[in-house]
Scaffold this motif. Structure first.
Motif: not given
Length: 386
Positions: A156-160, A193-201, A203-214
């Motif tokens: 799964p992909v999670v976007s910030l 920027t996308t990186r893989r996150v491994q949770m304590q249980n 499970k994994e997901f991909l976390l993407t950092d995006t350009v800030g809004f204004i």
């Protein structure tokens, strides 16, 4: 700083003649070189204001200022292309004010030197815009191919998303150990920027950092950063990061939600994260408000406070976007079984003569990969009884 309440902008100078005279007096008294307007000005308004203030004073509107900041922050080839395109499209209708010192008219039907130079510059600029658009289209295709390869790995992909300087990059760094630039300044991140996150249980997901809004994000930037913003549309979950310590947090939330509505991503599940809770006067009060709001997590990306709660909330939210499957996996598909445990939520595993029968919630795109082996696939609403 000058504030001015207007029923409607003056079509010639944006502000009234009295306010123009007042600002001109301040310019002369303080030896000002640049006047910045917190709104977008038309080419005519820019030209008239510079003429009124004096030829040595630069008039800069909100869009030009943001473009200047973006130009300083562009650290990669893609970001540089995107900013250059936005700047050129902004400059195109404003070229006339660059050649006012040249002759605009001459006798008969012959065009003046200034007018001819304007036409030449516009033609050059249009050509450059065309070249940049082709380069960006190539970047867009490359990113699309990258996303296609990423889809083949069903994580799964999670976007910030969030207002600029809300702490998205700091959160990414804390969760993944990445070394993404995270500074206390506007638009520190322009590229996703996308990186893989491994949770304590496990499970994994991909976390993407995006350009800030204004607030009042210029449309030229939204268009130029299309390739970047497309990352958001491909997400399984959107995490709206809010700087809850900021005095204008509510206005920033509204600004982000406005841009999100323009991107047409309302169907994607969303989780709200109140960041920088360690900086508020009464953290406990803020946490109680978050609980009452629902679907809101309080964290401090800088200190790591609340990150376990954040991961658990992401885990639960991702479950809502999954489907229920029952699939019989051949014994030689052990890697597939391992992937299901990582990206899905396994309810039951049963070993049979013909393979491993697994019952689980999995991402929809992963369910498609399991289709040849599935016994049963139900829709999301039915699956939540499982």
């Amino acid at each position: 700083m000058v504030y001015y309440r207007l029923a409607s902008p003056n079509p010639r100078t944006y502000i009234g003649s009295g306010k123009v005279a007042e600002i001109k007096s301040a310019i002369n008294a303080l030896d000002v070189e640049t006047v910045i307007f917190d709104d977008e000005l038309s080419p005519g308004q820019l030209r008239n204001l510079e003429k009124a203030f004096g030829g040595d004073v630069r008039v800069c509107d909100r869009t030009a200022l943001i473009l200047d900041i973006f130009n300083q922050r562009a650290a990669t080839h893609e970001a540089a292309l995107q900013v250059a395109l936005a700047q050129m499209e902004y400059q195109l209708p404003r070229l006339t004010r660059m050649w006012t010192h040249l002759e605009r008219q001459s006798g008969g039907q012959v065009k003046g030197m200034g007018e001819k130079q304007i036409e030449v510059d516009k033609r050059i600029l249009r050509t450059q815009i065309g070249v940049l658009k082709k380069e960006l289209e190539s970047v867009r295709k490359h990113r699309k191919q990258y996303r296609s390869r990423r889809v083949a790995i069903p994580v799964p992909v999670v976007s910030l998303v969030g207002y600029t300087n809300a702490g998205k990059s700091t959160l990414l760094n804390q969760l993944t150990g990445a070394n993404v630039l995270a500074e206390n300044r506007l638009f520190a991140t322009l590229d996703p920027t996308t990186r893989r996150v491994q949770m304590q249980n496990g499970k994994e997901f991909l976390l993407t950092d995006t350009v800030g809004f204004i607030q009042k994000l210029p449309t030229t930037l939204v268009a130029a950063f299309r390739a970047t913003l497309e990352e958001i549309a491909e997400s399984s979950l959107l995490v709206h990061v809010v700087d809850i310590s900021h005095p204008l947090a509510e206005q920033q939330i509204e600004a982000v939600e406005k841009v999100m509505s323009e991107l047409d991503v309302s169907s994607i599940p969303k989780l709200v994260v109140w960041n920088k809770v360690d900086r508020v006067d009464d953290p406990q009060k803020v946490k109680l408000e978050a609980e009452e709001t629902g679907d809101t997590i309080c964290i401090s990306a800088l200190t790591g406070e609340g990150l376990d709660d954040f991961c658990n909330a992401v885990h639960e939210k991702l479950k809502d976007s999954m489907v229920w499957v029952e699939a019989l996996l051949p014994f030689d598909k052990g890697d597939l079984l391992s992937t299901i445990h990582k990206v899905g939520m396994v309810k039951e595993t049963e070993y049979t003569e013909n393979g491993t029968l697994i019952r689980a919630h999995v991402p929809l795109r992963f369910a498609q990969l399991l289709k040849p082996m599935r016994h049963l696939v139900k829709d999301t609403s039915i699956s939540q009884r499982g």
